[in-house]
Enzyme design. Sequence first.
Site, PDB file in Angstrom:
ATOM      1  N   ALA A  55       0.821  -1.217   0.000  1.00 47.71           N
ATOM      2  CA  ALA A  55       0.000   0.000   0.000  1.00 47.71           C
ATOM      3  C   ALA A  55       0.858   1.272   0.000  1.00 47.71           C
ATOM      4  O   ALA A  55       2.088   1.212   0.075  1.00 47.71           O
ATOM      5  CB  ALA A  55      -0.935  -0.015   1.201  1.00 47.71           C
ATOM      6  N   HIS A  56       0.182   2.395  -0.016  1.00 50.93           N
ATOM      7  CA  HIS A  56       0.862   3.686  -0.131  1.00 50.93           C
ATOM      8  C   HIS A  56       1.770   3.984   1.064  1.00 50.93           C
ATOM      9  O   HIS A  56       1.445   3.694   2.191  1.00 50.93           O
ATOM     10  CB  HIS A  56      -0.102   4.851  -0.342  1.00 50.93           C
ATOM     11  CG  HIS A  56      -1.272   4.902   0.567  1.00 50.93           C
ATOM     12  ND1 HIS A  56      -2.188   5.918   0.525  1.00 50.93           N
ATOM     13  CD2 HIS A  56      -1.699   4.076   1.539  1.00 50.93           C
ATOM     14  CE1 HIS A  56      -3.109   5.703   1.422  1.00 50.93           C
ATOM     15  NE2 HIS A  56      -2.838   4.607   2.051  1.00 50.93           N
TER      16      HIS A  56
END
Lengths: 340, 340, 340
Positions: free
Chosen positions: A241-242
Amino acid sequence: MEFTVQQIAELLQGKIEGDNAAKVSTLAKIEEAQNGALAFLSNPKYEPYLYTTGASAVIVSDKLELKKPVSAALIRVSDPYSSFSTLLQYYQAALLASKTGVEEPAFIGSGSEIGDNHYRGAFSYIGNNCKIGANVRIFPQVYVGDNVTIGDNTTIFAGAKLYSNTIVGSNCTLHAGVVLGSDGFGFAPQPDGSYKMVPQIGNVVLEDDVSIGANTTIDCATMGSTIIRQGTKIDNLVQIAHNVEVGKHTVIAAQTGISGSSKIGNHCVIAGQVGIVGHITIADKTTIGAQSGVGKTIKKSGTIIQGSPAFDYKQNLRALAVFRKLPELQRDLEALSEKI
Amino acid sequence: MEFTVQQIAELLQGKIEGDNAAKVSTLAKIEEAQNGALAFLSNPKYEPYLYTTGASAVIVSDKLELKKPVSAALIRVSDPYSSFSTLLQYYQAALLASKTGVEEPAFIGSGSEIGDNHYRGAFSYIGNNCKIGANVRIFPQVYVGDNVTIGDNTTIFAGAKLYSNTIVGSNCTLHAGVVLGSDGFGFAPQPDGSYKMVPQIGNVVLEDDVSIGANTTIDCATMGSTIIRQGTKIDNLVQIAHNVEVGKHTVIAAQTGISGSSKIGNHCVIAGQVGIVGHITIADKTTIGAQSGVGKTIKKSGTIIQGSPAFDYKQNLRALAVFRKLPELQRDLEALSEKI
Amino acid sequence: MEFTVQQIAELLQGKIEGDNAAKVSTLAKIEEAQNGALAFLSNPKYEPYLYTTGASAVIVSDKLELKKPVSAALIRVSDPYSSFSTLLQYYQAALLASKTGVEEPAFIGSGSEIGDNHYRGAFSYIGNNCKIGANVRIFPQVYVGDNVTIGDNTTIFAGAKLYSNTIVGSNCTLHAGVVLGSDGFGFAPQPDGSYKMVPQIGNVVLEDDVSIGANTTIDCATMGSTIIRQGTKIDNLVQIAHNVEVGKHTVIAAQTGISGSSKIGNHCVIAGQVGIVGHITIADKTTIGAQSGVGKTIKKSGTIIQGSPAFDYKQNLRALAVFRKLPELQRDLEALSEKI
């Protein structure tokens, strides 16, 4: 590609027994090898296959004493496994090197530069202002957005997608269907119960020697970079994820997911289908068992955890052993209660 | 894109302190920002960075009292975070809007219509009889089958695949590698132990404002439609099976899977790596914890569940707390048994 | 495609009641069908819809006695469900058959052969020395590497990627985004803590009648082949590692992962999100419940297991029932201890 036993022996500095003009064009396991194949014998357990193999040549130890006649040519070396590995690497490198030039139609935007001796497959797309190194292989249907940087000797297999501003180091391998730089999953809840997108304007950075498996997805950072550090190897269908950072020389097996902003250490081993929550830190050299769910920061280097939620590996094994016997344990307790 | 501090301040209706001619061309976090970047200060915890940041300009509160001199130009507004968010949105919208026109070669079949001001990237494919709205961005290597409908302002990133008859609303975002409309997994067992495919002739419908993450797959319905309702946001590598309906404004995190014909309510929050069996209903506003396995219908709105199989979240936490101590519990029971 | 009720009735050898000239162009559920649609009535529970449906025609049992007037034309057959299934299959086959010829630009390398009556979509890529059968459908943006073999009647949907040397049988279906032949995840740890790639030079072999779901990944073998045997059906986002063998007529649901070198039997049923470790064997007709983690060889045919780690299905259910009551069990034990 076809070679004589003589050529292979010279490459490996081995000694030939048998037909030095025999030709080999593929590599195979000794138990499956057929005419035209080169095999190897390292584990003594497989020695019986030496006397029945269909291989045209077999790499064996210089210390091996034959018990029966062998029809294959032998190449004697000090370490057959290592020699065979070397050949495998030559073979794979030669296959890649055979892909060269540009297959039309291929798209390249304005201001993009690409180094010598590269391959761009048909229907590959490179956007504007990209800087791509030498000896890079970009297979068909790869997408490279704008302002992307790719280092030397990197290979990007068919259909991988690199969003704009991605940075990929040298000697990286991206497999088919990899996505780098998709939006982080950030949505701000609104008073009416709907969600408003939080713009994600960061990027993904892969350092050198990183390998990413097929259909794995790595989101861009909200701002700044989602980073995979040098030498880390990621398997297929993994989700990063980010704003995650994964340290150096860490291994992540298939279908694992790492949530936003978590930091994974160096030299970690993360098995398959693991989930790691967001905003935590995993110490160097942590080992996480398959299907674990990690909800808390791991501070101590060398920790081994397992379970969902994950805790100490041995403690988890002991708890699981009792878990199976819970019905008996409940019965025992009831029996005891009645007794009293 | 380069702007002066003056231009940004006018856009945000802010007051400038410092060099109103300073130029900014990117947005960054205050702790990482360098020359040419615009940052913001909202959380007082980050105030020390204000005095050391390399940013050319910083958006700050109109109430902030400086404790030291600041080299960056300041733009004072009432809510720095909100102003910065606005800029992020402008920035992302401007980036998308810069993609316009058709990059050749791009394929479009017969009878297909597409609205004004669109982008079709090279190697994108649109089949026959499609109806595509205005301001649509179709990135390179996207596949749109026959008879597909796409609403206005929708963005489809590189390599997403929409099977024939898919319907996508307005203001949707589909990330790279998304697959909409693949066959539902329906195979009828035959007397000889083999399986015969059950034809899947339905489609996928996304309502407006839906966002789908990279490499997520949504199968078509056997007949009728697999539906994702308005405003729902789905993360990467999620699997949605045939005939599923997901309600409005629901959020589904990465690697979750929903089996065939299940109905998910509105305003649900489903964490990562959750599995939901087929043919069940999940009430509105249900929250499902990460790695949960949901095997039964949830009738009560606002339920919070966790675990595999999932049950009440707090009850699950309490059971897990004892689970860790099972070996001690077993020992205590044995000790007690012996005593008696 | 539009047909008259007369044409459909002839195909199904049914008897018409009502307008034999009525036209139908789609198939639908009786409760959702509208003008122009053909529906069926099999389950008596749905009979009320017969009197209100908007369908232009309905397939019903030749034994059905009408309770009210029906506006749709009726086609009476002995088994409405079976007749409708037949139509669904015709419909899907006709849709596929309508794709034929080559859409330019499409790439085909040197030495590759492809049989009669095939479809190659725009931006599809076929490498060198491939042998592709008749009636094969290769959708847009598919990638087929060098030396690939594909049997007759196989369909490969948009954007699937087949690495070099892959072998696909006849009557197979590969959905969008499938990756066959990516490198196995093999990296040898080095003394300095880094990892060195173990070259993966094997391939993937799919036998006949295999179906692979969207974005599923199957790695090539290190040497030899990763094999999926005849008739096996694999759902979306599944990971099959190097050197795995999956037997005949086995079904694997979405997001399951099988680690390297494991052998799965024939006629197994593996539910969603299952993980199977490497180097084990799963007996024929094994059933594995959703989210299970299988760590040991299963020797007995017909075994049913569940859990992570997985063990006997019923035993697992009983243990889980006690697990929920662990806090009470602990309390009871403490109460008992105090009593004594």
